[in-house]
Design an enzyme around this catalytic site. Sequence first.
Site, PDB file in Angstrom:
ATOM      1  N   LYS A 184       0.846  -1.190   0.000  1.00 12.11           N
ATOM      2  CA  LYS A 184       0.000   0.000   0.000  1.00 12.11           C
ATOM      3  C   LYS A 184       0.884   1.244   0.000  1.00 12.11           C
ATOM      4  O   LYS A 184       1.839   1.345   0.771  1.00 12.11           O
ATOM      5  CB  LYS A 184      -0.925  -0.015   1.223  1.00 12.11           C
ATOM      6  CG  LYS A 184      -2.053   0.996   1.156  1.00 12.11           C
ATOM      7  CD  LYS A 184      -3.078   0.763   2.254  1.00 12.11           C
ATOM      8  CE  LYS A 184      -4.234   1.751   2.140  1.00 12.11           C
ATOM      9  NZ  LYS A 184      -5.266   1.544   3.170  1.00 12.11           N
ATOM     10  N   GLU A 213     -18.587  -5.329  11.380  1.00 11.35           N
ATOM     11  CA  GLU A 213     -19.429  -4.528  12.262  1.00 11.35           C
ATOM     12  C   GLU A 213     -20.445  -5.367  13.038  1.00 11.35           C
ATOM     13  O   GLU A 213     -20.719  -5.072  14.212  1.00 11.35           O
ATOM     14  CB  GLU A 213     -20.155  -3.456  11.443  1.00 11.35           C
ATOM     15  CG  GLU A 213     -19.255  -2.356  10.920  1.00 11.35           C
ATOM     16  CD  GLU A 213     -18.539  -2.715   9.629  1.00 11.35           C
ATOM     17  OE1 GLU A 213     -17.744  -1.893   9.150  1.00 11.35           O
ATOM     18  OE2 GLU A 213     -18.787  -3.832   9.105  1.00 11.35           O
ATOM     19  N   ARG A 260     -24.924  -1.969   8.905  1.00  7.72           N
ATOM     20  CA  ARG A 260     -24.760  -3.414   8.771  1.00  7.72           C
ATOM     21  C   ARG A 260     -25.148  -4.173  10.033  1.00  7.72           C
ATOM     22  O   ARG A 260     -25.430  -5.366   9.982  1.00  7.72           O
ATOM     23  CB  ARG A 260     -23.300  -3.744   8.471  1.00  7.72           C
ATOM     24  CG  ARG A 260     -22.751  -3.087   7.231  1.00  7.72           C
ATOM     25  CD  ARG A 260     -21.283  -3.417   7.122  1.00  7.72           C
ATOM     26  NE  ARG A 260     -20.735  -2.894   5.881  1.00  7.72           N
ATOM     27  CZ  ARG A 260     -19.562  -3.246   5.399  1.00  7.72           C
ATOM     28  NH1 ARG A 260     -18.829  -4.121   6.050  1.00  7.72           N
ATOM     29  NH2 ARG A 260     -19.121  -2.731   4.279  1.00  7.72           N
TER      30      ARG A 260
END
Length: 614
Positions: free
Chosen positions: A280, A364, A392
């Site tokens: 990344k 979540e 969610r």
Amino acid sequence: MSILQSIKGHRELAALDAAQRKQLCEEIREFLISHVARTGGHIASNLGVVELTVALETVYNTQVDRLVFDVGHQCYVHKILTGRQAEFDHLRQFGSMAGFPKPSESKTDAFVAGHASSAVSIALGMARARTLQKKKYNVVALLGDGSATGGMAYEALNNAAVSKEPMVIVLNDNEMSIDRSVGGLARHLSRLRTRDQYLQMKADYQRTMDSLPGGQDVLRVTKKMKDSLKHSLLGQTIFEKMGLAYLGPVDGHDTEELIRILKLAKKMNVPVVVHVITQKGKGYAFAEQDPERYHGVSPFNPETGCTASAGEEKFSNVFGEELVQIAAENPKVCAITAAMPSGTGLTKFAEAYPERFFDVAIAEEHAVSMAGGLAKAGMVPVVAIYSTFLQRAYDQILQDIAILHLHVVLAVDRAGLVGDDGETHHGVFDVGFLRQVPGMQILCPGSAQELRQMLRWATCEYTGPVAIRYPRGADSGCIPAAWPALSDCLHPGEDVNLITYGSLTLNAMRAAEILEQEGIRAAVYRLTCVAPPPEAIADESIPTVIVEETMENCGIAQTLANRIHTHCPATPVRTRDLGGSFVQHGSNAELYRSCGMDAEGIARLCREVLGREE
């Protein structure tokens, strides 16, 4: 001559040679850094997928084939390579190109992708539709940035294996998802298993055994021997255990090797996982050293990596600082995040109390249910989740917190409009779904000081489920703290009542100032608690305007209007929310104006309720 400027799509990419592709990747990185530095956006994740995206767009024609992103903020390179280079001058600005895939922008954007862990499910649906409709196109799901840590991804992988639908699942492993040995032996065996000759020999051998008497018995024995040797040297991946073909790990910054592996995967005609290792922030030193900081950035100086800072006190940081202080006083307080420790302001908490800090990754539902378990066992869990992602966990809030009236604090960050991230990230549904939960308190701080007071009350005094919703960004410093009062009057007036809460309070105050110049005295009332709402707010005989930053019928306006009409049927009431359509991306100021919720729009609504608007 710039190669990038000549690229409009798959046809131009497919015509490049290896040297040209290498140059193209360098040009893309320069393009990304220079443009995102001006507009802001997601930089580290896109720098990490340059070679991977070039390989994907070379092997697949996204005008026809379906490339489903997961997560969507790694799509910039895809947009660059599919004819949208010029639009990067206005990336994420109102009326311009979004920072996430958007089919309305381009046919090459197969699906919307703002939340994580759904791509395999979506791609499998597309693959099944292709089979049912007898069409011909390839389907690819690109997972990355921890999207494979969400449970939904594994539900879909399990089903994809059973389906046998031809599709390719690319796992962009940038050390934020699956941990796997990538040593020399693993890479060597990987190359052996992905060579054309090996795959062809394997297919020929199986056909031969199928044609011989007793061949199936021989095939079973030799397969067991081969699997035993392979597993003793390399181990079996979770994907293979599920029944998926597996290729990798592959160097995600070797474009030519990626093209070779993707072509093999495309030929296999089965569900196959291609495991790609990337870095990344690749190619930009600041992002390589601190990819979390450069995940999503405001405009910055590309030479120094520094962003402009107004020095204002951000709500997320205030929340984190106060929670550290509360935890020092109460050893039962713990913090939970779903892969967003820095975004939710919990970095300092994690450093101060690592044993009481839980990052559950992009999960979540699990975060909320685990909080229920902690609360039932006597702890005081504080769950910090962005409003848009808390959606969610609705079932878990109901079943695993509310039914037992457990002491769980939901820190609902990014409540309301969030600007340039757009419709997938606006926090405009939480008031609606949280108000439906029996026993749930919903608090709306108007200032940093009030957030501190509410958080301390919620953790130290209240004993049931409570949500504290606060906006993205900084405290304006203009709204005095009123808590524990459930509402307060910020501006006196006797002509019209103006009721609001949260981020819209400042717009309401400015509307009152506009009206005052016209001789209209507007009383501005701010709510600090919207569930349950206060019994008495203002004089209900006075014309009333109620504005809130929620989707249509998701707020409290109708409840308040019905109460006023019950007590004073003749009182005119006007309400305004964001309407029934998803709100696009852009600055909050532009979005408020487009929805009629800026100061002038609110003032106009007040004139209407008074019958003074021409």
